[in-house]
Motif scaffolding. Structure first.
Motif, PDB file in Angstrom:
ATOM      1  N   ALA A   1       0.816  -1.217   0.000  1.00 20.98           N
ATOM      2  CA  ALA A   1       0.000   0.000   0.000  1.00 20.98           C
ATOM      3  C   ALA A   1       0.850   1.267   0.000  1.00 20.98           C
TER       4      ALA A   1
ATOM      5  N   GLN B   1      -8.367   0.139  -2.741  1.00 23.63           N
ATOM      6  CA  GLN B   1      -7.564  -0.335  -1.621  1.00 23.63           C
ATOM      7  C   GLN B   1      -8.385  -1.299  -0.769  1.00 23.63           C
TER       8      GLN B   1
ATOM      9  N   ASP C   1      -7.875  -5.135   0.274  1.00 28.04           N
ATOM     10  CA  ASP C   1      -7.791  -5.488   1.698  1.00 28.04           C
ATOM     11  C   ASP C   1      -8.777  -6.597   2.048  1.00 28.04           C
TER      12      ASP C   1
ATOM     13  N   THR D   1     -12.112   2.390   1.747  1.00 29.30           N
ATOM     14  CA  THR D   1     -10.745   2.615   2.200  1.00 29.30           C
ATOM     15  C   THR D   1     -10.017   3.386   1.110  1.00 29.30           C
TER      16      THR D   1
ATOM     17  N   ARG E   1      -4.893   4.335   2.830  1.00 30.76           N
ATOM     18  CA  ARG E   1      -5.275   3.298   3.800  1.00 30.76           C
ATOM     19  C   ARG E   1      -6.260   3.803   4.838  1.00 30.76           C
TER      20      ARG E   1
ATOM     21  N   SER F   1      -5.305  -5.980  10.376  1.00 32.06           N
ATOM     22  CA  SER F   1      -4.997  -4.562  10.215  1.00 32.06           C
ATOM     23  C   SER F   1      -6.204  -3.661  10.488  1.00 32.06           C
TER      24      SER F   1
ATOM     25  N   GLN G   1      -6.463   5.054   9.625  1.00 33.17           N
ATOM     26  CA  GLN G   1      -5.561   4.481   8.629  1.00 33.17           C
ATOM     27  C   GLN G   1      -4.995   3.161   9.147  1.00 33.17           C
ATOM     28  N   TRP G   2      -5.151   2.082   8.348  1.00 29.13           N
ATOM     29  CA  TRP G   2      -4.606   0.801   8.799  1.00 29.13           C
ATOM     30  C   TRP G   2      -3.099   0.798   8.618  1.00 29.13           C
TER      31      TRP G   2
END
Ligand code: SF4
Ligand code: SF4
Ligand code: SF4
Ligand code: FES
Ligand code: FES
Lengths: 900, 150
Positions: free
Chosen positions: A372, A556, A560, A673, A677, A728, A743-744
């Motif tokens: 990412a 994203q 994920d 997302t 992230r 995450s 944000q992960w």
């Protein structure tokens, strides 16, 4: 120093502020009201309206509080008879030199001038101005400019010049003659305006208003629902203004936390009229004898369940495949991944991230351990150098484009642009390198060659945090600036200058997009970008990073959520037995398939060969977006059974056996997302049309019919399950997300989320350098096909255009495909601007109008891919990157002919 | 035009500070500020074209259309105003079909207003090129223009 506390006395009361604040800021922070008009918290102060005047002990005159720095011990009075008299006079003059008829004004009830006049109890205007009315600028379908209501506060000018850095409008003339104008007094439509609407958002009066919203609701009748934009990976926060179950307009608020601080682009602000478009699908459709007929949900779902069962029984689970969608929510993508794997028993699930950033995910995962964007959008303001390559940022990610332009304008940051097209950012760049398409690995190696040779790299960082440096050094040794010039066409001195500038920065960020990834060696190019960043110690620091700008709003998130053929949510591999066991347990099944499934392009191939018999497409349009469209059409037509779930009857849906009507982003709850992230909430503002349902409800109903109960009361329940199986996301919940997204990785409830990755340590341990050789594009030009064709996007359209092409404003700006060709080439071929041209490749041909100019280099043709009637992807090559299986959209050989 | 502009730019540094001197040179070269030249100046000084427009309209010295062969100045000072200067201006405007600051399509006349030309005793006053006319009667205006203009 900045945070030093100071004490002031305001209206006899002692208040505290910070050094560096203005008197106005201190007052506001302490809840003391001072009237203002030209002040806007997002902009540098202007000091033009004189409403914010105050009296300050030992200071002469009436200083404007918005420009006066607060100092320790200052004694301030905000309201005296004298101050009120002056303010009244100012307001009366504003009224005299304008035509403020609140009855007829859209802004009534939301107008700062109206409020100020009321606050100051002005009953009658004592002056009669020699007011000459200005004509309205009603030239376009989005913004109305009525200068007769303008108070010359200059907020729109600063919004355009300082916030969005577009510089379209300014104050002309002087004194009481002054007025707001575009260059040479053009209408907005003919000016360089990009219709971001920042000026409209910042105007305190009715001088700038939304045209489409006229007479559709007064401010107090509108319900504002804050949500996440559906258009691109920036993930801007916006407000849908609703009346009578209709979205009347889209506003923004700089106080809503998010990546955009109240800025939007034309798509987010003016592109949402697709929501209540009459073409929306309102009922399930079943095809019989080649014709669609309406059906109930029961019948449609029964039909799908029945066909899926029988195909699985006859040909096994891998005869079914799923395309999930980067436009749907995390909840929906997660559920489709669960459906494919747990209910059907196949890993054949993929989505269009394959077509844009699969090479990023593959490349960065091997270099760093995570695929990412490493840093954050807001973090770009901390960069000393930003290198942008293969991203026309101001058009594709407009709000990030403005963030970059602001960083450059602040004077602290220098911009390097490497792009074969003369994009807008070039005007803001310190150095522009114009490479031939398909030569990215070469110039990247060249920069590293220079940096290593001149010993400009970060030796300590390379020693301590990375491995593989010696191999890299050997590999780039051959890429001398001279050799790189031969391959890429970049003058060697420019390359050296860029290398030195990048290496000299304490913190340098690289932002890239599909210009890097969509090549047969896309993964290699991504690894090269990673090499360059690590070489100069730019990973794991503030203001640094390798920042792939993800295209679609939730690409994203779809990745994920495990909508990829090789991984479960959070990139946990399907080939690892322990992982499979964990998910089998979570999902209550005995076992899960361990063979890696098919990618998008492989699925189409397998369909053509009869190996995949049924396909479920959720919110994608491969009939426009995928490479080599003839081949796609053949593949889809050879399927036994095609289900498409979408908001419109897309080109792909027309081929389907069953079509399911979906709710759009404004009609459902969930999360997206964004590219940095950040998981953000999507909220329901209006009801879906007719019988349309959120995608997750359709999937759950189908699963239940196939004997696997999916009982979720709402999207939030799905999100809880996501967080339980996705490490995450483990610390997230809807309540936390409401405060501005997270944000992960965010592993625990206490964790604040992660602004930048790989701090102190790479996810994979040490950062890995790769020795990479440049290889030429798969299809070189020759006598028959003498031009390089490259494809891409434009500001006013989005993806395959299903939504944007149904928006009035966006189509006014860019309604048909324009083929960009260089002036010199056009002259040789006797092609003039807007002539019709035909493009021919080995796979197909298309016709469209030509746009002659300097955007593209000689020998190169650019075509946007949004238009199905001029489908660029009839021309493109399905040659795949062997590592990430991403197609080479960005280069193939083409011939241009003038159509007589 | 490119060569002349390059020549002008070669005499300055490409920064915001140079904007006004650059514009003055452009006006000296062309007699006004052609839009393309303003855009080029913007690129050269690294500002937005509209900023050039904003700055140049702030100063009365800059002109935005080419100046005609004959300059007509109608006085709008206090004395002339009292004696009917506004009517004179209206008449000139309607005869020539242009507003102050503009030039007729054939390039023959440019119209400007001034605040007192020092001929108050003869108000209302008007100047065509080098000739000053006093006690102007609206119906005589075409005669004056034709007589003095080339
Ligand atoms: S819409 Fe955007 S680009 Fe256009 S004038 Fe307003 S701020 Fe500037
Ligand atoms: S248009 Fe609006 S924002 Fe711009 S100067 Fe006028 S009142 Fe202010
Ligand atoms: S920049 Fe992207 S997310 Fe923001 S408003 Fe535009 S399309 Fe939406
Ligand atoms: S708000 Fe301070 S001068 Fe306008
Ligand atoms: S006022 Fe006209 S000449 Fe003095």
């Amino acid at each position: 120093m900045e945070n030093e506390i100071i004490t002031l006395t305001v209206n006899g009361k002692s208040v505290q502020g910070r050094k560096g604040q203005t008197v106005l800021e201190v007052c506001r922070a302490n809840g003391i009201h001072v009237p203002t008009l030209c002040y806007h918290p997002k902009m540098p102060p202007y000091g033009g309206c004189r409403l914010c005047i105050v009296e300050i002990q030992n200071m002469r005159g009436l200083p404007p509080s918005c420009t006066t720095p607060a100092t320790d011990g200052m004694e301030v009075t905000t309201h005296t008879d004298r101050l009120m008299r002056v303010r009244k006079t100012v307001l009366e003059l504003l009224l005299a030199y304008g035509d403020h008829n609140c009855l007829l004004c859209e802004q009534t009830g939301n107008c700062e001038l109206q409020d100020l006049v009321y606050e100051h109890g002005i009953e009658k205007v004592r002056f009669k101005g020699e007011f000459k009315p200005h004509p309205k600028d009603d030239s376009n379908t989005m913004i109305v400019r009525d200068q007769n209501k303008c108070v010359l506060c200059g907020r729109c000018v600063r919004a355009c010049l300082e916030v969005q850095v577009n510089g379209v409008i300014d104050v002309a003339a002087r004194g009481s003659d002054s007025y707001i104008t575009t260059f040479n007094h053009q209408s907005l439509k003919d000016s360089t305006c990009v219709f971001c609407g920042e000026c409209v958002a910042s105007c305190p009066t009715g001088a700038l208003t939304y045209k489409q919203a006229r007479f559709r609701g007064r401010p107090w009748e509108l319900k504002k629902v804050a949500t996440t934009c559906t258009y691109c990976g920036v993930g801007c926060q916006l407000e849908l203004n609703v009346k009578d179950n209709k979205v009347v307009k889209v506003t923004s608020d700089h106080e809503i936390p998010g990546p955009n601080q109240g800025s939007l682009c034309v798509k987010g602000r003016f592109g949402n009229d697709f929501i209540d478009h009459p073409d929306r699908l309102t009922t399930p459709l079943i095809k019989e004898n080649g014709e669609f007929r309406q059906a109930s949900w029961e019948e449609a779902l029964d039909r799908i369940a029945g066909r899926f069962e029988s195909i699985r029984k006859e040909s096994g689970p891998d005869a079914l495949a799923f395309f999930s969608s980067a436009r749907c929510t995390n909840e929906e993508n997660y559920l489709l991944n669960k459906f494919a794997r747990a209910v059907i028993g196949t890993n054949n699930i993929d989505h269009c991230a394959r077509l844009c950033h699969a090479s990023t995910v593959a490349g960065l995962a091997t270099s760093f351990g995570s695929g990412a964007m490493t840093n954050s959008i807001d973090d770009l303001k901390n960069s000393d150098v930003i290198l942008v390559t293969g991203s026309n940022t101001t058009e594709m990610h407009p709000v990030i484009g403005s963030t970059i332009k602001r960083a450059v304008k602040s004077g602290r940051c220098k911009l390097i642009v490497v792009d074969s097209r003369k994009i807008d950012l070039v005007d803001h760049a310190e150095i522009w390198l114009r490479q031939k398409p398909g030569t990215d690995v070469a110039w990247l190696n060249g920069m590293m060659h220079v940096i290593i040779k001149e010993e400009l790299y970060d030796k300590k960082y390379v020693d301590e945090r990375t491995e593989g440096f010696e191999e890299l050094k050997k590999a780039v040794a051959a890429y001398t600036p001279e050799k790189v010039e031969e391959i890429s066409g970049i003058p060697k001195d420019d390359l050296i200058a860029a290398a030195r500038l990048y290496a000299s920065a304490p913190a340098a960020s690289i932002a890239y997009a599909m210009g890097i990834t969509q090549h047969i060696n896309g993964t290699d190019a991504v690894k090269s970008v990673a090499n360059l960043a690590m070489l100069c110690g730019n990973i794991g620091i503030e203001g640094g990073g390798v920042n792939p700008l993800r295209g679609q709003n939730n690409v994203q998130g779809a990745c994920d959520m495990g909508c990829l053929p090789n991984v479960f949510p959070a990139y946990q591999s399907v080939t690892i037995p322990d992982v499979r066991e964990k998910f089998a347990k979570a999902w209550g099944v005995d076992s899960l398939p361990g063979n890696v499934g098919l990618t998008i392009v492989e699925t189409i191939d397998a369909a053509g060969k009869g190996k995949v018999k049924a396909l479920y497409v959720m919110g994608e349009n491969p009939m426009v977006s995928d490479p080599d469209l003839h081949h796609v059409e053949e593949g889809l037509k050879s399927l036994d059974f095609l289900v498409v779930q979408d908001i419109f009857l897309t080109e792909t849906a027309q081929l389907a056996d069953v079509v399911l009507p979906a709710a759009c982003f404004a009609e459902k709850e969930g999360t997206f997302t964004n590219t940095e992230r950040r998981v953000q909430r999507v909220r329901k503002a209006v009801d879906p049309p007719g019988k349309a349902l959120p995608d997750w409800q359709a999937i759950a109903a189908l699963a239940s019919r196939m004997g696997y109960e999916m009982n979720y009361p709402d999207a939030e329940a799905i999100f809880k399950e996501i967080c339980a199986v996705t490490p995450s996301y483990a610390g997230m919940d809807y309540q936390r997300l409401d405060a501005g997204g997270l944000q992960w990785p965010c592993p625990t409830k206490e964790h604040p989320g992660t602004k930048y990755l790989h701090k102190d340590k790479f996810v994979r341990g040490k950062g890995l350098f790769h020795a990479i050789e440049w290889i030429p594009p798969a299809e070189p030009v020759d006598d028959q096909y003498p031009f390089l064709l490259t494809t891409g996007r434009v500001l006013y359209q989005y993806h395959t255009g299903t939504m944007t092409r149904r928006s009035v404003g966006l189509n006014e700006r860019y309604s048909e495909c324009l083929v960009e060709i260089n002036t010199e080439d056009a002259a040789r071929l006797n092609i003039k601007d807007l002539d019709r041209v035909k493009l021919v490749t080995r796979r197909g041909q298309m016709e469209a109008k030509a746009r002659v100019g300097e955007m593209t280099e000689e020998g190169t043709i650019f075509v946007p891919f949004h238009f199905s009637e001029a489908a660029a992807n009839k021309l493109t090559l399905a040659a795949l990157d062997p590592q990430a299986k991403i197609p080479e959209y960005k280069v193939c050989a083409v011939r241009v002919e003038k159509v007589a | 035009m490119k060569e002349q502009l390059d020549q002008i730019f070669s005499r300055h540094h490409g920064t915001r500070d140079a904007l006004i001197p650059v514009l003055q040179d452009i006006q000296a070269e062309y007699g006004y500020l052609p839009p393309e030249a303003m855009e080029a100046a913007a690129r050269f000084c690294r500002v937005a074209p509209v900023e050039v427009y904003g700055v140049s309209t702030f100063y009365a010295q800059f002109k935005f259309s080419p100046v005609g062969r004959n300059l007509v100045m109608v006085c709008q000072g206090t004395a002339c105003h009292v004696m009917g200067g506004a009517r004179v201006l209206e008449e000139v405007q309607s005869r020539l079909g242009i507003r102050p600051g503009q030039t007729t399509a054939d390039g023959r006349f440019t119209l400007e207003t001034v605040a007192c030309i020092g001929a108050c005793a003869l108000a209302p006053a008007m100047v065509v090129n080098k000739d000053t006319f006093g006690r102007v009667k609206p119906e005589k205006i075409m005669e004056m223009l034709n007589g003095s203009g080339s």
